[in-house]
Design a protein around this motif. Structure first.
Motif, PDB file in Angstrom:
ATOM      1  N   THR A  73      -9.065   6.492  -6.826  1.00 51.62           N
ATOM      2  CA  THR A  73      -9.291   6.366  -5.407  1.00 51.62           C
ATOM      3  C   THR A  73      -8.091   6.354  -4.562  1.00 51.62           C
ATOM      4  N   GLU A  74      -6.905   5.924  -5.323  1.00 52.96           N
ATOM      5  CA  GLU A  74      -5.827   6.036  -4.568  1.00 52.96           C
ATOM      6  C   GLU A  74      -5.035   7.205  -4.389  1.00 52.96           C
ATOM      7  N   TYR A  75      -5.550   8.300  -4.748  1.00 57.07           N
ATOM      8  CA  TYR A  75      -5.166   9.565  -4.526  1.00 57.07           C
ATOM      9  C   TYR A  75      -4.590  10.080  -3.131  1.00 57.07           C
ATOM     10  N   ARG A  76      -5.710   9.748  -2.127  1.00 60.60           N
ATOM     11  CA  ARG A  76      -5.005  10.135  -0.885  1.00 60.60           C
ATOM     12  C   ARG A  76      -3.847   9.476  -0.374  1.00 60.60           C
ATOM     13  N   ALA A  77      -3.812   8.081  -0.672  1.00 61.17           N
ATOM     14  CA  ALA A  77      -2.764   7.125  -0.262  1.00 61.17           C
ATOM     15  C   ALA A  77      -1.359   7.692  -0.930  1.00 61.17           C
ATOM     16  N   ALA A  78      -1.581   8.127  -2.373  1.00 63.27           N
ATOM     17  CA  ALA A  78      -0.451   8.580  -2.863  1.00 63.27           C
ATOM     18  C   ALA A  78       0.134   9.887  -2.231  1.00 63.27           C
ATOM     19  N   LEU A  79      -0.709  10.506  -1.950  1.00 65.16           N
ATOM     20  CA  LEU A  79      -0.225  12.054  -1.261  1.00 65.16           C
ATOM     21  C   LEU A  79       0.252  11.576   0.204  1.00 65.16           C
TER      22      LEU A  79
END
Length: 787
Positions: free
Chosen positions: A454-460
């Motif tokens: 669920t942290e993928y977007r923030a990482a991008l």
């Protein structure tokens, strides 16, 4: 159009694994060693690459064949052409060494004319060596097997005394204008200094119509020179949806004979917007990709052509328009298929997980890079030249010398721009040098090596402003095919979030470090599908993203992962190593494929479990507008697809199953009709206790004396332990051979169970016994009668 006279050398070879002295023993060794008849392509690690007990062989292997050579050209040259041999090669005619090549993945040619002179039968021998070499790319610490052997095609080619060597097309094209196509070539003419040459250069369109032609007369030249230039008004543009290809044909006539060369090329326009998306032919295109190693069960690196075609078609059918060829130059057939199918390519120098090493190491890298660009730059599918991968790896020679790594990476980038100004360079995971390549991918493994998916977007979003052109290469999850979960992975509750999402150092190991799903999770197909689903829905939300590439399309072998559920196999593939799609393949299809599809999750999930009347989740993956689900013939309602409704894009039902047999049936409604899919399974409501013993049953018994047996882990009452991930070992006694070392869940003699079961096949002649063992429980035996 005439092609060079050539012969592909597939049959008639003999092989010996081990050292021999080429001065005498290769051709006088019958009393010393036993030679094995083989057919090319051949990899001498085809069986041992994922042996659970011993590492794959690293050393030398000899190939020999006797040729009848007859060059039809007076004063012509006879060439031996190898499309790839691992990892270093020496070529002998009789006892004379006529060539040497270092690098396991590029094509190379050796002139054997003089060594063959006067011979009626040519004794050809080739030594392949994949032994450890600190001065050769890729590094011996690479997370993939450095295979040995003649694992790509070998040819004998006859050419005139003056012949075409490399022929290239360079395309200049701006949207709305004509395309300018320049054709250049180099010659192969040893000892020839002069002489008139007549050249015919022709361009054919995708319908095989000649649309341009030019005749040129030249003298013998040195190096590469331009032969002709053509203007093509209103060109047909190459794209993943419409991969139109032109053909360039060059014929050279001289007093020595005729030489010809032809290749395909494409016309396209690409643009990378700073901190924004990628554009093809003036329109935004999200690069939707995966990645590929050249590896397959039974063959290792020596994949037959038909299997390569099947694999690339499966990739296209999934909806991919991009592939990163990891981590080395791959076979010409792969690039040809990418051209034909419309799949963009990131092709990469095998500078992988290493520092700068020695000057010899660096020069070999430069030479491999020059060769790869020279051999593959005609392919319109090639979008980026990869400079390397993960060269921030601890423990390598000069691996901590950041300035030396930056200098070498800069040198490689500039070399690529000089050799091919039309393409970008790229690199994955080396943050202290991320400003050097044109396109950069950071390490983001949210939900696997660290953090939550669920942290993928923030990482991008965090990575976006760090480089002008961001592409996300490598993301995904290992999954042990056949292992499924009814409930969320227990490891999720213990994973730290907010502490980063990258892979660092030795995070791939199953010991040490913080809690992470890669180490502490169940490796189920269920979890992998949820992770894929979340990433794909996230990517749909980001209009600025250039694209991404999931790691990896198909499971492959690696010497570093001995404790994986299948020992020495990286199991992040969407396909098993024998090309059987896992459930995750269909998640990607549901987002990317244009052809309508529907797939109920769990085709290889024979037993589901829970309490009587308990709600259990059914996931359906489809790209159709809506899906109706039936359980045991009764409709459970219709759901509408919404890609942002996680999981399964809203196509999910929580329903109770009946004890015993059940059947699920899905009907998908698309714009062009309906599709259906059906799954049958047993629902188990009995609770199981601690595992006590193993059982064995004969699952399949075929007429060709091949049988499949299934092992199950059960408790004291005989109830299958459906959560068991025990490691089991299969053995046989009698005239039988296990079909093992395939690197698949059903083709490994040592393997972790998937939901309390495991299976293997064997070939046998007479009645035999099969056993299965696991530490701490009772062994099971089964007699298989002769049939």
């Amino acid at each position: 159009m005439q092609e060079p006279t050539q012969q592909r050398l597939d049959t008639g070879w003999e092989f010996y694994r081990g050292p021999l002295d080429p001065r005498f023993q290769v051709w006088h060794s019958e009393e010393l060693v036993a030679w094995e008849p083989v057919t090319l392509p051949h990899c001498f690690n085809h069986y041992d690459a994922c042996d659970p007990d011993v590492p794959a062989y690293r050393g030398v292997g000899w190939y020999r064949i006797k040729l009848g050579v007859g060059n039809p050209y007076p004063q012509g040259r006879t060439l031996l052409h190898c499309e790839g041999a691992g990892q270093s090669s020496e070529i002998y005619i009789g006892t004379q060494q006529v060539g040497r090549h270092v690098g396991g993945y590029s094509e190379f040619t050796v002139d054997i004319t003089d060594a063959c002179r006067g011979m009626k039968e040519i004794p050809l021998a080739i030594l392949c060596d994949n032994g450890r070499d600190i001065d050769r790319m890729p590094s011996d610490l690479s997370d993939f097997t450095l295979y040995g052997g003649l694992y790509r095609h070998v040819h004998v080619i006859y050419v005139p005394a003056v012949s075409l060597d490399a022929v290239h097309t360079d395309v200049a094209f701006e949207l709305g204008n004509s395309a300018m196509v320049s054709v250049s070539a180099s010659l192969y003419a040893p000892g020839i200094q002069a002489g008139p040459l007549q050249l015919e250069i022709s361009i054919y369109d995708s319908q095989s119509r000649r649309i341009a032609h030019q005749a040129v007369e030249k003298n013998v030249w040195q190096g590469e020179t331009q032969l002709a230039q053509f203007e093509l008004p209103s060109p047909e543009l190459w794209s993943p949806r419409s991969p139109g290809l032109y053909l360039c044909d060059v014929q050279l006539r001289s007093a020595n004979g005729i030489s010809s060369s032809s290749h395909r090329f494409g016309i396209r326009h690409t643009r990378w917007e700073d901190y924004g998306p990628f554009y093809l032919n003036g329109e935004r295109l999200e690069l939707r990709g995966t990645q590929r190693h050249e590896d397959h069960a039974r063959y290792a690196a020596a994949m037959p052509d038909d299997l390569i075609r099947q694999e690339m078609q499966l990739m296209k059918d999934m909806g991919a328009n991009f592939v990163r060829l990891a981590h080395y130059q791959q076979s010409r057939l792969v690039l040809d298929l990418c051209d034909e199918l419309g799949i963009f390519v990131w092709e990469e120098l095998p500078w992988c997980r290493s520092g700068v090493g020695s000057e010899l190491f660096q020069e070999r890298g430069r030479e491999q890079f020059r060769t790869m660009i020279d051999q593959h730059r005609n392919h319109p599918s090639v979008l980026m030249w990869g400079l390397g991968n993960e060269d921030d790896w601890p423990g390598e020679l000069n691996g901590e010398d950041h300035q030396a790594i930056r200098r070498y990476m800069t040198e490689l980038r500039d070399l690529a721009h000089k050799l091919d100004p039309s393409r970008m360079t790229s690199f994955r995971r080396c943050d202290f040098a991320r400003d050097i390549p044109d396109v950069y991918s950071p390490s983001i493994w949210a939900g696997w090596y660290s953090g939550s998916y669920t942290e993928y977007r923030a990482a991008l979003e965090k990575a976006r402003p760090t480089v002008p052109h961001l592409f996300h290469a490598e993301w995904g999850a290992d999954s042990h095919a056949g292992r499924h979960a009814e409930d969320p992975d227990p490891a999720l509750g213990r994973v730290l979030t907010g502490k980063g999402t990258g892979e660092k150092g030795f995070d791939y190991k199953l010991t040490g470090g913080a809690v992470r799903v890669a180490k502490d999770g169940e490796w189920s197909e269920s979890y992998a599908c949820d992770l894929f689903d979340w990433y794909l829905k996230t990517l749909e939300e980001l209009p600025w993203i250039t694209g991404s590439a999931q790691w990896i399309f198909k499971d492959f072998t690696t010497p570093l992962r001995t404790d994986n559920p299948i020992p020495r196999v990286n199991q992040k593939g969407l396909l098993t190593r024998d090309m059987t799609p896992k459930e995750g393949y269909y998640v990607f299809q549901s987002y990317w494929a244009e052809k309508p599809m529907v797939r109920i999750y769990g085709h290889n999930w024979p037993v589901r479990w829970g309490s009587a009347g308990q709600q259990r989740r059914v996931r359906v993956y489809s790209n159709c507008r809506n899906v109706e689900l039936f359980l045991n013939g009764i409709s459970r309602g219709t759901k509408k697809r919404d890609s942002q409704d996680f999981p399964a894009a809203g196509l999910r039902w929580d329903i109770p199953f009946r004890e015993g047999p059940n059947e699920l049936h899905a009907v998908a409604h698309g714009v062009s009709g309906t599709l259906t899919d059906t799954v049958s399974f047993v629902y188990e409501t009995r609770k199981w206790g601690p595992p006590v013993k193993l059982t064995l049953i004969l699952k399949d018994h075929r007429d060709n004396m091949t049988a499949t047996v299934e092992a199950a882990m059960v408790d004291a009452a005989g109830v299958r332990c459906l959560d068991s991930r025990a490691v089991v070992r299969f053995s046989s006694a009698g005239d039988a051979t296990l079909i093992d070392n395939l690197g698949t869940p059903t083709g490994s003699r040592v393997v972790q169970m998937y939901n309390g079961r495991a299976e293997i096949s064997l070939q046998y002649q007479q009645a035999v016994f099969v056993s299965v063992t696991s530490p701490g429980v009772e062994t099971a035996f089964l007699k298989i009668p002769s049939k």
